[in-house]
Each structure stands twice: as structure tokens, then as C-alpha cells.
Design a protein around this motif. Structure first.
Motif, PDB file in Angstrom:
ATOM      1  N   LEU B  20       7.887  35.596  74.964  1.00  0.00           N
ATOM      2  CA  LEU B  20       8.833  35.410  76.073  1.00  0.00           C
ATOM      3  C   LEU B  20       8.508  34.121  76.842  1.00  0.00           C
ATOM      4  N   GLY B  21       7.178  33.936  77.095  1.00  0.00           N
ATOM      5  CA  GLY B  21       6.750  32.740  77.826  1.00  0.00           C
ATOM      6  C   GLY B  21       7.089  31.472  77.078  1.00  0.00           C
ATOM      7  N   THR B  22       6.821  31.481  75.784  1.00  0.00           N
ATOM      8  CA  THR B  22       7.121  30.302  74.974  1.00  0.00           C
ATOM      9  C   THR B  22       8.612  30.007  74.992  1.00  0.00           C
ATOM     10  N   ALA B  23       9.379  31.075  74.830  1.00  0.00           N
ATOM     11  CA  ALA B  23      10.832  30.896  74.840  1.00  0.00           C
ATOM     12  C   ALA B  23      11.294  30.333  76.184  1.00  0.00           C
ATOM     13  N   GLY B  28      13.406  26.320  79.179  1.00  0.00           N
ATOM     14  CA  GLY B  28      13.363  25.637  80.468  1.00  0.00           C
ATOM     15  C   GLY B  28      13.371  24.132  80.306  1.00  0.00           C
ATOM     16  N   TYR B  29      12.640  23.629  79.315  1.00  0.00           N
ATOM     17  CA  TYR B  29      12.593  22.197  79.077  1.00  0.00           C
ATOM     18  C   TYR B  29      13.975  21.672  78.700  1.00  0.00           C
ATOM     19  N   ARG B  30      14.634  22.406  77.813  1.00  0.00           N
ATOM     20  CA  ARG B  30      15.970  21.954  77.383  1.00  0.00           C
ATOM     21  C   ARG B  30      16.915  21.931  78.574  1.00  0.00           C
ATOM     22  N   ARG B  31      16.789  22.943  79.388  1.00  0.00           N
ATOM     23  CA  ARG B  31      17.672  22.996  80.568  1.00  0.00           C
ATOM     24  C   ARG B  31      17.367  21.853  81.530  1.00  0.00           C
ATOM     25  N   PHE B  68       6.072  17.756  79.871  1.00  0.00           N
ATOM     26  CA  PHE B  68       7.106  18.145  80.818  1.00  0.00           C
ATOM     27  C   PHE B  68       7.745  19.489  80.476  1.00  0.00           C
ATOM     28  N   ARG B  69       7.301  20.070  79.392  1.00  0.00           N
ATOM     29  CA  ARG B  69       7.846  21.384  79.031  1.00  0.00           C
ATOM     30  C   ARG B  69       7.590  22.400  80.135  1.00  0.00           C
ATOM     31  N   LEU B  70       6.333  22.443  80.558  1.00  0.00           N
ATOM     32  CA  LEU B  70       5.976  23.439  81.561  1.00  0.00           C
ATOM     33  C   LEU B  70       6.711  23.173  82.865  1.00  0.00           C
ATOM     34  N   PHE B  71       6.792  21.861  83.214  1.00  0.00           N
ATOM     35  CA  PHE B  71       7.491  21.555  84.451  1.00  0.00           C
ATOM     36  C   PHE B  71       8.954  21.985  84.356  1.00  0.00           C
ATOM     37  N   GLY B  72       9.532  21.687  83.191  1.00  0.00           N
ATOM     38  CA  GLY B  72      10.931  22.058  83.000  1.00  0.00           C
ATOM     39  C   GLY B  72      11.143  23.543  83.174  1.00  0.00           C
ATOM     40  N   ALA B  73      10.185  24.311  82.618  1.00  0.00           N
ATOM     41  CA  ALA B  73      10.281  25.765  82.760  1.00  0.00           C
ATOM     42  C   ALA B  73      10.165  26.178  84.217  1.00  0.00           C
ATOM     43  N   ALA B  74       9.197  25.570  84.925  1.00  0.00           N
ATOM     44  CA  ALA B  74       8.998  25.910  86.333  1.00  0.00           C
ATOM     45  C   ALA B  74      10.225  25.552  87.158  1.00  0.00           C
ATOM     46  N   GLU B  75      10.810  24.404  86.800  1.00  0.00           N
ATOM     47  CA  GLU B  75      11.968  23.932  87.562  1.00  0.00           C
ATOM     48  C   GLU B  75      13.141  24.903  87.447  1.00  0.00           C
ATOM     49  N   THR B  76      13.201  25.623  86.311  1.00  0.00           N
ATOM     50  CA  THR B  76      14.302  26.574  86.141  1.00  0.00           C
ATOM     51  C   THR B  76      14.073  27.841  86.965  1.00  0.00           C
ATOM     52  N   LEU B  77      12.821  28.109  87.322  1.00  0.00           N
ATOM     53  CA  LEU B  77      12.514  29.327  88.050  1.00  0.00           C
ATOM     54  C   LEU B  77      12.485  29.131  89.557  1.00  0.00           C
TER      55      LEU B  77
END
Lengths: 483, 138
Positions: B20-23, B28-31, B68-77
Motif C-alpha cells: 500500500l505504501g509503495t503504491a 503520489g509522485y505521479r500526481r 522526490f517520490r516520497l515528497f510527492g506522496a507526502a504532498e498528496t496527503l
């Protein structure tokens, strides 16, 4: 001709290295004595241009893995492969300023070169012809010339045009070995912005510029041959070269040895060979590179015809050089920091990459360790350079006053200019140099050193054209009518 | 001591969380990339398949993109940017410029397009003759 078997045991000329210094020396030698048999020994592999582009690197050998280092960490960049720096260079080709040759006399900084600008000028022109350099005729005001540039200058960007109008004696089209117009060997540069691996081969390289050397049956090149040492038959003569090839040591004899590895490995070879000149290996240097981004207010630029289009001499020459280093400013026409994010203002940005002359410090040096490996000792830039940097950042807005500047963003120091210089400097006397004005070792008279290692000072301009011109002159002095 | 059933249950839960986290990170990065483009190019839409191709290409070619993957994910949350130190915010701004640049330079955006066309199609990474602005007239 690249060979795949052990060469003969004796050659009139053995050349160590295949970069700018070596190739231009051999080019002139072949002009003067077309039948002379030459052996070139190259430590790196032969890699076609197509391979370099496809794989995205010039050589699989990383430069920093070829030597040890102590002191302040610094990246020294060079290409270990057939063609050396002709593969990876950015192809900017300004000449040195005439006053660069006598900065000791004029400014009390460093030492004068043992030759003048006028001495080198015919060879500058010859090197520019060989490389089909593009450049502006009005640059004659700064660096006088006997021949026009072979190619017209690259088109200036909107930024450059404004600067040129405001500062006609300071701002010029940047001379370049990136083709302005197509030649038989090279297409016109189309602003791909990847000069290191130009995808269309528009810049001068060994592959598109020295085919006659690559094809010559009397010029044999052994690649992946690492020179261990030069042998001397007497204190004043080199008798041969020992090298490692395919896991074994070999020897080849020579009448003349041309040493053009680079400013780290050439001194290391001499040190391994027992040379003990006082300044051997000392004064390793390159310019300090600094980058800024200028955000423009309403001016769309980047409409020049190649990656870098402008050269500005506002910080280059004057009495100030007694206190701080000369600076050569290159105005780019690309977008290394990206287009601007504001809609419609994509290209209202300017990258300026400047190079600051350093002052040679003998403590920045090359030695060899017990294993015979090259060791770089680096203690940093001079205060002379730091003062120039400080002055530059403070006064750049004044130079850029003709432009609608919104903001100047300091992008910091560049980790390398990819110009490894010094360590075998040329000069009039053995006490202050290793080689003479003809680049012949002061005591070993059949040893010629070529390349940027012979430069006795650190001018702010890119050194490749100067290295090429020096080699043409050195070969002319040794094998021409003047010899 | 943990019995076999508990062990399997915990293992399944942990595995699920990782998937789930990986997804979430990937999605999140794509978004985040899409939001960079959308914010920078208001009033434009993106040809979906070519946009997906751009994101794949960009991520595979740029080391920074992975960071930036992690940041992207965080930015979505959550609104992560407001929590960032200035230097990090600058890095993100610079990365946004690179994303936008690579997309525009590789797309038909700067080409002569029929008036009124608002959909941008990414054609692939521009390698040769990369500058859309260079002029070669003598």
C-alpha cells in the motif's frame, strides 16, 4: 592507425597520450615530415563517437580513479580515452589575452610566459583553421589576429545583442569549435545542449577532425597502454618508454619522446622516471568556476544558435590584476536551470558561467606514492582568486545594467572547469620552470612536453585552443625550418 | 510466543502495508508531477498516454526524481511545502522547473500548433536540436 599487436622496438617519435597537445603536435609533425614513423601510446580505450553518444560517456575510466588525493577534496575532470579532451570538451575557443603572457611584468603576479602573444599568434590562427573555428572578426580588438575566423560567428542571443550594443568593446560572440555552418566533416550545430556527447557530432573531435592521423599508416596508436616510465640513456636523453599493455610490461625505444598525458599523469610519469626538477609536479591548477542565473524582466532570450553565445571581458584585464584574478564570462544560450515556471516567461532567464584565474601555488602538486601511483595534494584556491570572486558577485549587477534584470541568483561554485593545468610549467630558466619556450625539457633535450601542463600561469579562458597552438609551435620549432 | 496463525496474520498485514505504501508513493509522485504541469500550464490539458510516458521517462532518467517520490506522496496527503525549510523548498522549486522543462521541450507546445489547440502532446525526450528557441539564420 589503431594497432592490435605489439609495435616495433624503435620509433623516431613516441608520443604519450592522444589529447589536444599530442594530436596537434603530431599533426604539425606530419605536415613537416610526412613519412616520420610515430607511435602513440594511449592509456584509455578507443571509443567511436557513436559509442560515446549511445552510452552517454566518453570513457569507462573515471578520472578520479586514476590517482590518489590528499588535502581539500576537489574533482579533477579529464577523459582517459583515445582523443583525450577532444572528446569531452565544450568547444569554447577564446584565445588568451595578450597581457596574460606577461602578467608578472605588468601586474607583479605569477611569472611571464617565455613567449609572447605575437609569438603564438600564427599558431593560434593555424589551430583555428584546423578546427574550423566560428568567431567574430571584431574580437580582434581584444586578441589581435592575422587571419579571419574560418567560420562566421554564432548568432547572438537577445541578451547578447543588448550587451553588444551597450558594451561594444567588452561583449563579443564567443569563439567556438561548434560548427556555425556545416563542413565536410561536421554538420551545423543545432543547439542540442549536450556538447560532451554531441548527438550530431557538430563540435571538433579527434574523430571528425583528425581522420588523417587516425588513418596514417606511419602513425600507429596502441590503446590501453599505460606508460610506466621514460628511460634515459644519459642524463640528457630519453632512450625509450616502458609501458604496461595487456597485463605485461613492454619497452619501446625512441629518438624523441613527446609527453602529453595530462597535468596529473605527465608529472607522475616523470617522477616515476627519476626526474627531480624543483618545480616538477608543482602548481597544479584550474580556474575557479562560478555560476549565476539572471532572471530577466520581460526579455525573451535564448534565440542564439548554440549553447553558449556571448563572451564578456568586463572583468578580464586591467591594473586590478595586481590584486585579484582576471575573470572570463560566458553567456549561455541554454537553460541549465530549466525554463521559468511563470506562464509565458519560459525563456526570460540567462545562465552566466564565469571562470576566475587562479594564482599558482606550489603546494598544489602531484607526487607519486610507493606504488608509483599519482597523488594529488590540493590546498585550495588562492586569496587572489577569492578576492576576484567577491568583487565579481558584488559588481556583476553593474556589468549587467543594460539588461532588464529582475534578480541575480548565485548558483554557487562549479566543482570543476575540466581544465587540469600546470605542474610542468614552461619558462626561461630551470630554476622557475621545467621546460623551455619550445616545451623541451631544460636538461633532457629530446623530451617535449605538450598540453596544458606547460602553462606557467592560469589564464581565465578555456585552455584547449592554447594547448593546440602551443603544440603546433613546439613541433614547428623541433622539426621545422627553424629547428 | 507467537503462534503460526498470529505470525502469518502479522506478516500479511506488514506486507500489505508495504504494498500500500509503495503504491501510495508511486501514485503520489505521479500526481505531484501532474500537479506541477497543471499548475504551470493553466487552461491546458495533456494527452493522457503521452503524459504517462513522460512521467515514466522522467523518473527513469533523473536520479533526483526518485528522491522526490516520497515528497510527492507526502504532498498528496498534506500541504507539505509549508512545513519545509527554505533550502528544501528551493530544491523542490528547481525540480519543478526541470519537470516542466523536460515536458515542454519534448512536447508539441512550442511547435506551430493550430490556434485554439489546448491539449499538449509529449512526443519523447528531446535529445537532438533540443532548443525550441534557437535561431540559426546567418
Amino acid at each position: 592507425m589503431i594497432i592490435d599487436e605489439l609495435p616495433d622496438r624503435q620509433y623516431p617519435v613516441v608520443v604519450v597520450g592522444t589529447g589536444f597537445g599530442a594530436l596537434f603536435f603530431v599533426h604539425k609533425l606530419l605536415q613537416l615530415q610526412p613519412a616520420t614513423k610515430v607511435l602513440m601510446l594511449e592509456r584509455g580505450p578507443f571509443r567511436s563517437w557513436e559509442t560515446q553518444v549511445a552510452e552517454g560517456h566518453n570513457s569507462h575510466i573515471r578520472s578520479d580513479e586514476t590517482f590518489k588525493a590528499t588535502g581539500i577534496p576537489k574533482f579533477w575532470n579529464f577523459t582517459i580515452a583515445y582523443g583525450g579532451g577532444t572528446n569531452c570538451w565544450g568547444a569554447n575557443t577564446p584565445r588568451m589575452h595578450p597581457n596574460d603572457f606577461r602578467q608578472g611584468t605588468l601586474y607583479g603576479r605569477g611569472q611571464d610566459w617565455p613567449l609572447s602573444y605575437d609569438d603564438l599568434e600564427p599558431y593560434y590562427s593555424a589551430a583555428e583553421q584546423i578546427m574550423d573555428i566560428s568567431g567574430p572578426d571584431d574580437l580582434h580588438r581584444i586578441t589581435p589576429r592575422s587571419l579571419p575566423y574560418p567560420q562566421p560567428p554564432h548568432r547572438l542571443s537577445a541578451v547578447d545583442r543588448i550587451m553588444k550594443t551597450a558594451q561594444p568593446d567588452m561583449h563579443f560572440a564567443l569563439p567556438s569549435a561548434r560548427s556555425r555552418v556545416a563542413t565536410k566533416q561536421r554538420p551545423q550545430c543545432c543547439a542540442s545542449f549536450d556538447c560532451e556527447h554531441c548527438p550530431i557530432g557538430a563540435k571538433f573531435t579527434v574523430h571528425n577532425g583528425f581522420a588523417h592521423i587516425m588513418d596514417a599508416t606511419n602513425v600507429l596508436t596502441l590503446v590501453e597502454a599505460e606508460v610506466i616510465e621514460l628511460e634515459r640513456s644519459s642524463p640528457s636523453a630519453i632512450s625509450g618508454v616502458r609501458f604496461r599493455w595487456r597485463g605485461r610490461e613492454h619497452r619501446v625505444g625512441c629518438d624523441v619522446c613527446v609527453l602529453g598525458a595530462n597535468a596529473i599523469h605527465s608529472p607522475a610519469i616523470l617522477l616515476r622516471s627519476g626526474f627531480d626538477d624543483p618545480l616538477l609536479g608543482r602548481g597544479l591548477n584550474e580556474q575557479l568556476g562560478v555560476a549565476v542565473e539572471v532572471l530577466l524582466d520581460g526579455l525573451d532570450s535564448m534565440d542564439g544558435s548554440t549553447i553558449s553565445t556571448g563572451a564578456n571581458y568586463a572583468f578580464y584585464d586591467g591594473p586590478f590584476r595586481a590584486e585579484r584574478g582576471a575573470i572570463f564570462m560566458v553567456f549561455d544560450n541554454d537553460f541549465p536551470y530549466g525554463l521559468r515556471k511563470e506562464f509565458g516567461r519560459w525563456r526570460q532567464t540567462l545562465s552566466i558561467r564565469s571562470a576566475i584565474a587562479d594564482e599558482l601555488n606550489d603546494e598544489n602538486r602531484v607526487s607519486v606514492n610507493e606504488q608509483g601511483e599519482a597523488v594529488v595534494h590540493y590546498v585550495g584556491n588562492s586569496a587572489y582568486t577569492e578576492r576576484a570572486l567577491e568583487h565579481y558577485l558584488e559588481h556583476l549587477p553593474q556589468v549587467l545594467a543594460p539588461l532588464p534584470v529582475e534578480r541575480i541568483v548565485d548558483k554557487g561554485l562549479r566543482r570543476t572547469q575540466s581544465h587540469v593545468q600546470g605542474t610542468l610549467r614552461m619558462g626561461a630558466r630551470p630554476a622557475d620552470s621545467v621546460v623551455d619556450d619550445g616545451q623541451i625539457h631544460h636538461h633532457v633535450r629530446n623530451l617535449v612536453v605538450v598540453g596544458t601542463s606547460v602553462m606557467p600561469t592560469c589564464p581565465p579562458v578555456q585552455p584547449s585552443l592554447t594547448a593546440a597552438a602551443l603544440s603546433l609551435r613546439a613541433a614547428d620549432l623541433m622539426f621545422g625550418a627553424q629547428s | 510466543m507467537m503462534n503460526r496463525r498470529t505470525f502469518l496474520a502479522l506478516g500479511t498485514a506488514a506486507g500489505g502495508a508495504i504494498v500500500l505504501g509503495t503504491a501510495l508513493v508511486v501514485d503520489g509522485y505521479r500526481r505531484w508531477v501532474m500537479s506541477v504541469l497543471r499548475d504551470s500550464l493553466p487552461g491546458h490539458s495533456f494527452e493522457p498516454a503521452s503524459l504517462a510516458r513522460f512521467i515514466d521517462e522522467y523518473e527513469s532518467l533523473h536520479d533526483e526524481a526518485r528522491k522526490f517520490r516520497l515528497f510527492g506522496a507526502a504532498e498528496t496527503l498534506l500541504e507539505a511545502r509549508s512545513l519545509l525549510p527554505q533550502r528544501t523548498a528551493e530544491r523542490i522549486h528547481n525540480e519543478e522547473r526541470q519537470v516542466l522543462t523536460e515536458f515542454l521541450v519534448g512536447s508539441d507546445f512550442f511547435q506551430n500548433r493550430p490556434a485554439g489547440v489546448k491539449t499538449i502532446t509529449y512526443n519523447g525526450r528531446a535529445v537532438v536540436c533540443r532548443s525550441p528557441f534557437a535561431v540559426f539564420d546567418l
